[in-house]
Write an enzyme that holds these catalytic residues in place. Sequence first.
Site, PDB file in Angstrom:
ATOM      1  N   HIS A 143      12.430 -23.841 -13.648  1.00 19.28           N
ATOM      2  CA  HIS A 143      10.965 -23.894 -13.629  1.00 19.28           C
ATOM      3  C   HIS A 143      10.453 -23.985 -12.194  1.00 19.28           C
ATOM      4  CE1 HIS A 143      11.227 -24.576 -17.938  1.00 19.28           C
ATOM      5  NE2 HIS A 143       9.917 -24.594 -18.031  1.00 19.28           N
ATOM      6  N   HIS A 191      15.111 -32.887 -15.347  1.00 12.23           N
ATOM      7  CA  HIS A 191      15.686 -32.538 -14.047  1.00 12.23           C
ATOM      8  C   HIS A 191      15.640 -33.739 -13.114  1.00 12.23           C
ATOM      9  CE1 HIS A 191      16.621 -28.290 -14.230  1.00 12.23           C
ATOM     10  NE2 HIS A 191      15.462 -28.039 -14.811  1.00 12.23           N
TER      11      HIS A 191
END
Length: 234
Positions: A143, A191
């Site tokens: 992302h 993440h």
Amino acid sequence: MVPAPPLSRPARARRRVLTAIGGGLAVLGVLGAGVVTGWTPQVRLDDALSRALYAGDDRSPFVGGLLEVLTTPGVTWFRVLVFLPVLAWLGTRRAWRTLLWVVVAITAIGPVTTGLKELAGRARPAFEHGGLDYPGLSYPSGHSSGIATLVTVALVLAWPRLTARGRRAAVAAGVALAVLVGLTRTWLGVHFASDVVGGLSLGLAWSLAVALVLGGLPGGPAALPEREAEEAAR
């Protein structure tokens, strides 16, 4: 000793771009090395930041849904959807070289990121409603590389068409969007912080490198003409 002549504006711009590419690759490489070797200070900092930033396994459906919406600009389909009208416009102008570098930059970043994930082999944060809910690997964040690519390509493409004030506003808005999407990855617990920084660095370096190689930088053969030059040619 005769001083060297001052660099031309294109030469200065090229040097800045090369510096940005080198810096992005350096950050990506250093953080990646820390991930692969399990460098203790980086691991501890990542763990501490993950716990501090994670929205929690007990977050409300509203918060979870909002974070999912805010993180969407980093996905591939969003990036392609945003650029579809631009690509169509470039096609009507027969700006095929411009269209080529944009397509390469926005579509190939996904496979590049996936290849680096496989190389690093890092597991996601072990949050019950975070990393454990998501398949795939963690470093670098896809992302983050995706939103950095979207922002960088948009800025490089539009740069010749913008005024000085427009450029400052566009850079500020682009940086804010990239940082926001990066933060959502840690808020969602999918993440580590170094994944996000590595992904942003990758997206920046990749986009600028593609633009450099394929002539998409302002003034290059695949760049849009400056507004003043285009109006004068009419």
